[in-house]
Motif scaffolding. Structure first.
Motif, PDB file in Angstrom:
ATOM      1  N   TRP A   1       0.832  -1.190   0.084  1.00 48.98           N
ATOM      2  CA  TRP A   1       0.329   0.052  -0.026  1.00 48.98           C
ATOM      3  C   TRP A   1       0.723   1.258   0.132  1.00 48.98           C
ATOM      4  O   TRP A   1       1.726   1.852   0.760  1.00 48.98           O
ATOM      5  CB  TRP A   1      -1.148  -0.256   1.165  1.00 48.98           C
ATOM      6  CG  TRP A   1      -1.470  -1.280   1.097  1.00 48.98           C
ATOM      7  CD1 TRP A   1      -2.278  -2.674   1.298  1.00 48.98           C
ATOM      8  CD2 TRP A   1      -3.282  -1.403   0.597  1.00 48.98           C
ATOM      9  NE1 TRP A   1      -2.963  -3.382   0.709  1.00 48.98           N
ATOM     10  CE2 TRP A   1      -4.276  -2.404   0.600  1.00 48.98           C
ATOM     11  CE3 TRP A   1      -3.464   0.255  -0.632  1.00 48.98           C
ATOM     12  CZ2 TRP A   1      -5.027  -2.927  -0.610  1.00 48.98           C
ATOM     13  CZ3 TRP A   1      -4.662  -0.669  -1.951  1.00 48.98           C
ATOM     14  CH2 TRP A   1      -5.375  -1.832  -1.730  1.00 48.98           C
ATOM     15  N   MET A   2       0.894   1.713  -1.295  1.00 48.03           N
ATOM     16  CA  MET A   2       1.839   3.253  -1.452  1.00 48.03           C
ATOM     17  C   MET A   2       0.831   4.290  -1.530  1.00 48.03           C
ATOM     18  O   MET A   2      -0.229   4.394  -2.052  1.00 48.03           O
ATOM     19  CB  MET A   2       2.625   3.045  -2.690  1.00 48.03           C
ATOM     20  CG  MET A   2       3.374   1.324  -2.454  1.00 48.03           C
ATOM     21  SD  MET A   2       4.688   1.237  -3.616  1.00 48.03           S
ATOM     22  CE  MET A   2       5.223   0.512  -3.162  1.00 48.03           C
ATOM     23  N   GLU A   3       1.552   5.345  -0.989  1.00 50.96           N
ATOM     24  CA  GLU A   3       0.759   6.672  -0.939  1.00 50.96           C
ATOM     25  C   GLU A   3       1.363   7.485  -1.978  1.00 50.96           C
ATOM     26  O   GLU A   3       2.021   7.228  -2.201  1.00 50.96           O
ATOM     27  CB  GLU A   3       1.457   7.869   0.157  1.00 50.96           C
ATOM     28  CG  GLU A   3       0.931   8.843   0.782  1.00 50.96           C
ATOM     29  CD  GLU A   3       0.721   9.425   1.510  1.00 50.96           C
ATOM     30  OE1 GLU A   3       1.564  10.577   2.004  1.00 50.96           O
ATOM     31  OE2 GLU A   3       0.333   9.258   3.095  1.00 50.96           O
ATOM     32  N   ILE A   4      -0.353   7.609  -2.287  1.00 45.07           N
ATOM     33  CA  ILE A   4      -0.091   8.589  -3.649  1.00 45.07           C
ATOM     34  C   ILE A   4      -0.335  10.098  -3.174  1.00 45.07           C
ATOM     35  O   ILE A   4      -1.143  10.920  -2.961  1.00 45.07           O
ATOM     36  CB  ILE A   4      -1.501   8.938  -4.010  1.00 45.07           C
ATOM     37  CG1 ILE A   4      -1.763   7.312  -5.030  1.00 45.07           C
ATOM     38  CG2 ILE A   4      -1.965  10.012  -5.211  1.00 45.07           C
ATOM     39  CD1 ILE A   4      -3.881   6.669  -5.307  1.00 45.07           C
ATOM     40  N   ASP A   5       1.284  10.479  -3.486  1.00 46.14           N
ATOM     41  CA  ASP A   5       1.326  12.133  -2.706  1.00 46.14           C
ATOM     42  C   ASP A   5       2.196  13.037  -4.108  1.00 46.14           C
ATOM     43  O   ASP A   5       3.863  13.186  -4.602  1.00 46.14           O
ATOM     44  CB  ASP A   5       3.338  11.268  -2.408  1.00 46.14           C
ATOM     45  CG  ASP A   5       2.974  12.359  -1.059  1.00 46.14           C
ATOM     46  OD1 ASP A   5       2.784  13.770  -1.093  1.00 46.14           O
ATOM     47  OD2 ASP A   5       4.285  12.299  -0.805  1.00 46.14           O
ATOM     48  N   THR A   6       1.275  13.964  -4.616  1.00 49.33           N
ATOM     49  CA  THR A   6       1.436  14.109  -5.581  1.00 49.33           C
ATOM     50  C   THR A   6       2.250  16.398  -4.514  1.00 49.33           C
ATOM     51  O   THR A   6       2.615  16.979  -5.415  1.00 49.33           O
ATOM     52  CB  THR A   6       0.348  15.139  -5.929  1.00 49.33           C
ATOM     53  OG1 THR A   6      -0.453  16.003  -4.942  1.00 49.33           O
ATOM     54  CG2 THR A   6      -0.679  14.162  -6.352  1.00 49.33           C
ATOM     55  N   GLY A   7       2.732  15.910  -3.795  1.00 46.23           N
ATOM     56  CA  GLY A   7       3.505  17.019  -2.745  1.00 46.23           C
ATOM     57  C   GLY A   7       5.020  16.522  -2.893  1.00 46.23           C
ATOM     58  O   GLY A   7       5.943  17.243  -2.372  1.00 46.23           O
ATOM     59  N   ASN A   8       5.450  15.284  -3.740  1.00 45.86           N
ATOM     60  CA  ASN A   8       6.510  14.410  -3.239  1.00 45.86           C
ATOM     61  C   ASN A   8       6.813  15.072  -5.078  1.00 45.86           C
ATOM     62  O   ASN A   8       7.342  14.654  -6.206  1.00 45.86           O
ATOM     63  CB  ASN A   8       6.433  12.889  -3.558  1.00 45.86           C
ATOM     64  CG  ASN A   8       7.614  12.200  -3.566  1.00 45.86           C
ATOM     65  OD1 ASN A   8       8.704  13.144  -3.696  1.00 45.86           O
ATOM     66  ND2 ASN A   8       7.561  11.499  -2.244  1.00 45.86           N
ATOM     67  N   TYR A   9       8.270  15.933  -4.445  1.00 48.88           N
ATOM     68  CA  TYR A   9       8.647  15.858  -5.797  1.00 48.88           C
ATOM     69  C   TYR A   9       9.920  15.466  -6.547  1.00 48.88           C
ATOM     70  O   TYR A   9      10.944  15.697  -6.873  1.00 48.88           O
ATOM     71  CB  TYR A   9       9.048  18.073  -6.003  1.00 48.88           C
ATOM     72  CG  TYR A   9       7.599  18.061  -5.974  1.00 48.88           C
ATOM     73  CD1 TYR A   9       7.077  19.331  -7.523  1.00 48.88           C
ATOM     74  CD2 TYR A   9       6.580  18.546  -4.351  1.00 48.88           C
ATOM     75  CE1 TYR A   9       5.841  19.917  -7.115  1.00 48.88           C
ATOM     76  CE2 TYR A   9       5.989  20.000  -4.650  1.00 48.88           C
ATOM     77  CZ  TYR A   9       5.550  19.977  -5.935  1.00 48.88           C
ATOM     78  OH  TYR A   9       4.032  20.577  -6.147  1.00 48.88           O
ATOM     79  N   GLY A  10      10.546  15.328  -5.480  1.00 50.72           N
ATOM     80  CA  GLY A  10      11.686  13.839  -5.822  1.00 50.72           C
ATOM     81  C   GLY A  10      11.540  12.103  -5.704  1.00 50.72           C
ATOM     82  O   GLY A  10      10.285  12.308  -6.213  1.00 50.72           O
ATOM     83  N   PRO A  11      12.179  11.330  -5.892  1.00 45.96           N
ATOM     84  CA  PRO A  11      12.288  10.462  -5.844  1.00 45.96           C
ATOM     85  C   PRO A  11      10.979   9.519  -4.701  1.00 45.96           C
ATOM     86  O   PRO A  11      10.561  10.292  -4.093  1.00 45.96           O
ATOM     87  CB  PRO A  11      13.320   9.198  -5.392  1.00 45.96           C
ATOM     88  CG  PRO A  11      14.113  10.083  -4.361  1.00 45.96           C
ATOM     89  CD  PRO A  11      13.250  11.636  -4.830  1.00 45.96           C
ATOM     90  N   SER A  12      10.405   8.652  -5.199  1.00 47.24           N
ATOM     91  CA  SER A  12       9.099   7.944  -4.842  1.00 47.24           C
ATOM     92  C   SER A  12       9.386   6.979  -3.459  1.00 47.24           C
ATOM     93  O   SER A  12      11.472   7.274  -3.894  1.00 47.24           O
ATOM     94  CB  SER A  12       8.294   6.873  -5.151  1.00 47.24           C
ATOM     95  OG  SER A  12       7.483   7.221  -6.281  1.00 47.24           O
ATOM     96  N   LEU A  13       9.213   6.714  -2.870  1.00 49.88           N
ATOM     97  CA  LEU A  13       9.834   5.796  -1.156  1.00 49.88           C
ATOM     98  C   LEU A  13       9.714   4.876  -0.568  1.00 49.88           C
ATOM     99  O   LEU A  13       8.457   4.508  -1.114  1.00 49.88           O
ATOM    100  CB  LEU A  13       9.666   6.738   0.309  1.00 49.88           C
ATOM    101  CG  LEU A  13       9.902   8.867  -0.386  1.00 49.88           C
ATOM    102  CD1 LEU A  13       9.428   9.106   1.131  1.00 49.88           C
ATOM    103  CD2 LEU A  13      11.367   8.873  -0.210  1.00 49.88           C
ATOM    104  N   ILE A  14      10.258   3.666  -0.252  1.00 48.94           N
ATOM    105  CA  ILE A  14      10.334   2.080  -0.038  1.00 48.94           C
ATOM    106  C   ILE A  14      10.253   2.101   0.622  1.00 48.94           C
ATOM    107  O   ILE A  14      12.112   2.354   1.152  1.00 48.94           O
ATOM    108  CB  ILE A  14      10.702   1.621  -1.639  1.00 48.94           C
ATOM    109  CG1 ILE A  14      10.237   2.130  -2.920  1.00 48.94           C
ATOM    110  CG2 ILE A  14      10.142  -0.021  -1.523  1.00 48.94           C
ATOM    111  CD1 ILE A  14       8.853   2.280  -3.526  1.00 48.94           C
TER     112      ILE A  14
END
Length: 279
Positions: free
Chosen positions: A195-208
């Motif tokens: 379950w991965m958060e949909i984050d339009t405020g993340n302007y960098g890489p995705s986080l895992i």
């Protein structure tokens, strides 16, 4: 969330609840991208206009101390949230106020007060706060990162979306005793859904999260960016970069992934649909 906060890989789901509102027709909220690549829109809190960032991962909409002063609020109490890395954040709040974006208006039981300049530096001074998905609780919302817009759907437009898109598993996340609102996308792996958060405020890489890394073909021992691909359903592919960290959630999907999709979520029923972006 803000550029600098995401560069530090710190997600900021805080807390906030909101009153009900209804949308009877399709409403498009354009987002203007500034020189720092931050997407924002004009809105009003109470009778005070301002420029607000839009961030589907913030958890709770917020205003700055200066905005609180303009609407006559003396911040009080404590609202507690946690960043993606588990760090606790305590903020104060203001009581009921209205928020207006375009033709959409809602009464918010409370708004959180956050000092954006503390996180972003002087560049934050032009912003009056951050708007999150809690603003649209109970509504049907399309997040279109490539076209820099948020669309409030009606049931007629939703019928078109259901024909053109692919239904995907989503989870409405109500942290802080149900006050905050974010959306997670279920990403299939050999062990089950992440379950991965949909984050339009993340302007960098995705986080895992480190324990989930191998399930999405990432090296858990690396701390630098890695290329990766995401396929929530056959035919829905996206790619970008990701960073492996110790998180309190499975992962966080940033804009480099989301720009490949148009994501629609029903914030009342907990259903979601994705179609590939034309860009």
């Amino acid at each position: 969330m803000s550029v600098r906060m995401k560069q530090l890989y710190l997600a900021l789901p805080i807390v906030l609840s909101l009153g009900g509102a209804s949308v009877n027709a399709r409403e498009v909220i354009p987002l203007k991208v500034d020189a720092q690549n931050i997407a924002a829109t004009q809105a009003m809190v109470g009778d005070q206009p301002g420029l607000f960032m839009f961030d589907s991962g913030i958890g709770t909409s917020s205003i700055t101390p200066a905005t609180a002063k303009r609407i006559g609020c003396i911040p009080w109490g404590k609202v507690t949230g946690f960043r993606a890395i588990g760090e606790r954040l305590d903020l104060s709040r203001c009581n009921t106020t209205s928020v207006t974006v375009g033709a959409f208006r809602v009464s918010m039981p409370q708004v959180v007060v956050i000092d954006l300049e503390k996180f972003m530096g002087p560049s934050a001074r032009k912003f009056s706060g951050i708007l999150g998905l809690d603003l649209f609780a109970g509504q049907i919302v399309t997040l279109d990162v490539a076209d820099n817009r948020v669309v409030l759907e009606d049931h007629q437009s939703l019928a078109e979306i259901r024909r053109a898109g692919t239904e995907v598993p989503i989870r409405l996340v109500r942290a802080a005793e149900g006050a905050a609102l974010t959306v997670d996308l279920g990403v299939p792996t050999r062990q089950g859904l992440l379950w991965m958060e949909i984050d339009t405020g993340n302007y960098g890489p995705s986080l895992i999260d480190r324990k989930a890394a191998a399930l999405v073909s990432l090296d858990a021992s690396k701390t630098t960016r890695q290329d990766w691909r995401v396929t929530p359903k056959p035919g829905l592919e996206s790619s970008g970069t990701a960073v492996v960290r110790d998180l309190i959630l499975d992962g966080d999907l940033g804009r480099d992934v989301l720009r490949h999709w148009v994501v629609t979520v029903d914030l009342a029923t907990g259903h979601g649909w994705i179609k590939q972006s034309k860009q």
